[in-house]
Design a protein around this motif. Structure first.
Motif, PDB file in Angstrom:
ATOM      1  N   THR A   1      27.972 -43.244  50.746  1.00 25.62           N
ATOM      2  CA  THR A   1      27.080 -44.320  51.172  1.00 25.62           C
ATOM      3  C   THR A   1      25.732 -43.731  51.566  1.00 25.62           C
ATOM      4  O   THR A   1      25.672 -42.732  52.282  1.00 25.62           O
ATOM      5  CB  THR A   1      27.671 -45.114  52.346  1.00 25.62           C
ATOM      6  N   PHE A   2      24.671 -44.380  51.098  1.00 20.76           N
ATOM      7  CA  PHE A   2      23.319 -43.888  51.354  1.00 20.76           C
ATOM      8  C   PHE A   2      22.370 -45.062  51.483  1.00 20.76           C
ATOM      9  O   PHE A   2      22.686 -46.195  51.104  1.00 20.76           O
ATOM     10  CB  PHE A   2      22.865 -42.950  50.226  1.00 20.76           C
ATOM     11  N   GLN A   3      21.195 -44.791  52.032  1.00 17.05           N
ATOM     12  CA  GLN A   3      20.102 -45.765  52.065  1.00 17.05           C
ATOM     13  C   GLN A   3      18.928 -45.172  51.289  1.00 17.05           C
ATOM     14  O   GLN A   3      18.688 -43.960  51.362  1.00 17.05           O
ATOM     15  CB  GLN A   3      19.659 -46.053  53.500  1.00 17.05           C
ATOM     16  N   VAL A   4      18.191 -46.005  50.589  1.00 13.19           N
ATOM     17  CA  VAL A   4      17.027 -45.487  49.869  1.00 13.19           C
ATOM     18  C   VAL A   4      15.932 -45.069  50.836  1.00 13.19           C
ATOM     19  O   VAL A   4      15.090 -44.229  50.512  1.00 13.19           O
ATOM     20  CB  VAL A   4      16.495 -46.499  48.830  1.00 13.19           C
ATOM     21  N   ASN A   5      15.931 -45.634  52.036  1.00 12.93           N
ATOM     22  CA  ASN A   5      14.946 -45.257  53.058  1.00 12.93           C
ATOM     23  C   ASN A   5      15.597 -44.259  54.028  1.00 12.93           C
ATOM     24  O   ASN A   5      15.648 -44.469  55.232  1.00 12.93           O
ATOM     25  CB  ASN A   5      14.453 -46.491  53.819  1.00 12.93           C
ATOM     26  N   CYS A   6      16.100 -43.170  53.467  1.00 12.26           N
ATOM     27  CA  CYS A   6      16.809 -42.155  54.248  1.00 12.26           C
ATOM     28  C   CYS A   6      16.536 -40.792  53.635  1.00 12.26           C
ATOM     29  O   CYS A   6      17.208 -40.388  52.677  1.00 12.26           O
ATOM     30  CB  CYS A   6      18.311 -42.457  54.246  1.00 12.26           C
ATOM     31  N   PRO A   7      15.556 -40.050  54.132  1.00 16.37           N
ATOM     32  CA  PRO A   7      15.229 -38.748  53.547  1.00 16.37           C
ATOM     33  C   PRO A   7      16.417 -37.805  53.453  1.00 16.37           C
ATOM     34  O   PRO A   7      16.587 -37.103  52.454  1.00 16.37           O
ATOM     35  CB  PRO A   7      14.157 -38.204  54.494  1.00 16.37           C
TER      36      PRO A   7
ATOM     37  N   PHE B   1      15.969 -53.462  56.444  1.00 19.21           N
ATOM     38  CA  PHE B   1      16.536 -54.258  55.359  1.00 19.21           C
ATOM     39  C   PHE B   1      15.506 -54.601  54.286  1.00 19.21           C
ATOM     40  O   PHE B   1      15.870 -54.895  53.151  1.00 19.21           O
ATOM     41  CB  PHE B   1      17.161 -55.531  55.919  1.00 19.21           C
ATOM     42  N   GLY B   2      14.213 -54.564  54.635  1.00 24.63           N
ATOM     43  CA  GLY B   2      13.192 -54.851  53.641  1.00 24.63           C
ATOM     44  C   GLY B   2      12.984 -53.719  52.657  1.00 24.63           C
ATOM     45  O   GLY B   2      12.419 -53.931  51.576  1.00 24.63           O
ATOM     46  N   LEU B   3      13.423 -52.511  53.007  1.00 20.63           N
ATOM     47  CA  LEU B   3      13.284 -51.347  52.123  1.00 20.63           C
ATOM     48  C   LEU B   3      14.592 -50.979  51.444  1.00 20.63           C
ATOM     49  O   LEU B   3      14.609 -50.597  50.278  1.00 20.63           O
ATOM     50  CB  LEU B   3      12.765 -50.143  52.921  1.00 20.63           C
ATOM     51  N   ASN B   4      15.695 -51.090  52.192  1.00 20.79           N
ATOM     52  CA  ASN B   4      16.996 -50.697  51.652  1.00 20.79           C
ATOM     53  C   ASN B   4      17.602 -51.865  50.877  1.00 20.79           C
ATOM     54  O   ASN B   4      18.540 -52.516  51.312  1.00 20.79           O
ATOM     55  CB  ASN B   4      17.918 -50.264  52.799  1.00 20.79           C
ATOM     56  N   THR B   5      17.036 -52.104  49.709  1.00 27.09           N
ATOM     57  CA  THR B   5      17.381 -53.286  48.917  1.00 27.09           C
ATOM     58  C   THR B   5      17.963 -52.914  47.557  1.00 27.09           C
ATOM     59  O   THR B   5      17.851 -51.769  47.094  1.00 27.09           O
ATOM     60  CB  THR B   5      16.136 -54.151  48.670  1.00 27.09           C
TER      61      THR B   5
ATOM     62  N   ARG C   1      15.136 -49.475  41.135  1.00 21.94           N
ATOM     63  CA  ARG C   1      13.942 -48.704  40.747  1.00 21.94           C
ATOM     64  C   ARG C   1      14.204 -47.204  40.846  1.00 21.94           C
ATOM     65  O   ARG C   1      13.719 -46.410  40.029  1.00 21.94           O
ATOM     66  CB  ARG C   1      12.763 -49.092  41.638  1.00 21.94           C
ATOM     67  N   LEU C   2      14.961 -46.804  41.850  1.00 20.82           N
ATOM     68  CA  LEU C   2      15.319 -45.391  41.981  1.00 20.82           C
ATOM     69  C   LEU C   2      16.103 -44.930  40.769  1.00 20.82           C
ATOM     70  O   LEU C   2      15.821 -43.872  40.194  1.00 20.82           O
ATOM     71  CB  LEU C   2      16.150 -45.189  43.258  1.00 20.82           C
ATOM     72  N   ILE C   3      17.084 -45.717  40.370  1.00 15.15           N
ATOM     73  CA  ILE C   3      17.934 -45.341  39.247  1.00 15.15           C
ATOM     74  C   ILE C   3      17.158 -45.325  37.939  1.00 15.15           C
ATOM     75  O   ILE C   3      17.295 -44.402  37.126  1.00 15.15           O
ATOM     76  CB  ILE C   3      19.123 -46.324  39.141  1.00 15.15           C
ATOM     77  N   GLU C   4      16.328 -46.331  37.733  1.00  8.68           N
ATOM     78  CA  GLU C   4      15.683 -46.502  36.430  1.00  8.68           C
ATOM     79  C   GLU C   4      14.417 -45.672  36.261  1.00  8.68           C
ATOM     80  O   GLU C   4      14.105 -45.233  35.147  1.00  8.68           O
ATOM     81  CB  GLU C   4      15.366 -47.986  36.214  1.00  8.68           C
TER      82      GLU C   4
END
Length: 207
Positions: A27-33, A66-70, A76-79
Motif C-alpha cells: 500500500t502506498f500514496q502518490v503523495n508519499c516520498p 485526499f485531493g492528491l492521493n487520487t 498518471r504515474l503509471i501511464e
C-alpha cells in the motif's frame, strides 16, 4: 486465530492480481516520498524475482491529502511517470522531474466507502482483530463497536483497505495467504534481505 486481511479495491489500473498460496500487498500514496524512494523500488525488485510463485498487488490509497492521493494521479504515474505533491517537490530538489524507476507490478486503487457500506460489520471485524476481544464483557464489546461505527461514519472519506486493517501509514507491506490470513506486516522502510528471508520462510511452509 490469525487476523484476516480486509482487502477492498476498485478496478485494476495496471496488470492483474492473481491470488496464490502466498501474496504480497504493497500500500502506498502518490503523495508519499518514502513510498517512491524505498517502497516502489523494493517491491518492483521483489516482483521480478518472485512473481512466478507469489501474488503481487500494489494498492494506491489515501489516509490524508485526499485531493492528491487520487485514482487520476495514480493513473498518471503509471501511464506517464507523472509525480505530484510532496513526492514531486522532493525529487525536483534532486533534479528529477518524473519518476525514473519502473513500476511493473499490478496496481489497483483502494476502494472508498459510500453511505451504503456496512459499517457495523466492518467495525465488528476491527474489534475482533483485537487480542482477547472475545473475552471482554459484552457491554465493553458493544461500547467499542458503537464507538468505531460512529468514528467511521464521521469521516468524510474512507479508504477501506487502509482504514479497516488499521494501517499505520505508507508504505506498508503485508504478506498474506490464500485464506487472506495476515502472515507478516511491515510499515516504513524494510530491506530487500529481510523481505527475501521472509518470503523464503513462508514459501517453504506453503510448499
Amino acid at each position: 486465530m490469525m487476523q484476516k486481511l480486509a482487502l477492498y479495491h476498485e478496478e485494476m489500473l495496471q496488470g492483474e492480481f492473481n491470488l496464490k498460496e502466498l501474496n504480497l500487498l504493497f500500500t502506498f500514496q502518490v503523495n508519499c516520498p518514502g513510498c517512491f524512494i524505498h517502497g516502489i523500488p523494493l517491491v518492483n525488485r521483489l516482483y521480478h524475482e518472485w512473481s512466478d510463485r507469489i501474488g503481487f498487488l500494489g494498492l494506491s490509497t489515501a489516509f490524508e491529502d485526499f485531493g492528491l492521493n487520487t485514482r487520476e494521479n495514480t493513473r498518471r504515474l503509471i501511464e506517464s511517470a507523472e509525480i505530484v505533491g510532496a513526492t514531486k517537490s522532493f525529487l525536483a530538489a534532486k533534479g528529477i522531474s518524473t519518476y525514473h524507476q519502473p513500476i511493473d507490478f499490478p496496481i489497483a486503487m483502494d476502494a472508498t466507502a459510500d453511505h451504503g457500506f456496512d459499517f457495523e460489520t466492518a467495525a465488528l471485524a476491527m474489534c475482533e482483530s483485537i487480542p482477547n476481544y472475545k473475552y471482554w464483557p459484552l457491554f465493553e464489546q458493544q461500547d467499542l463497536n458503537k464507538r468505531i461505527v460512529d468514528y467511521l461514519k464521521s469521516l468524510d472519506k474512507i479508504s477501506l483497505t487502509f482504514t479497516l486493517n488499521q494501517l499505520k501509514g505508507s508504505p506498508t507491506i503485508i504478506l498474506f495467504n490464500r485464506q487472506f490470513e495476515i502472515l507478516a506486516h511491515h510499515f516504513g522502510h524494510v530491506s530487500h534481505e529481510e523481505m527475501t528471508s521472509e518470503l523464503e520462510q513462508f514459501l517453504s511452509v506453503t510448499n
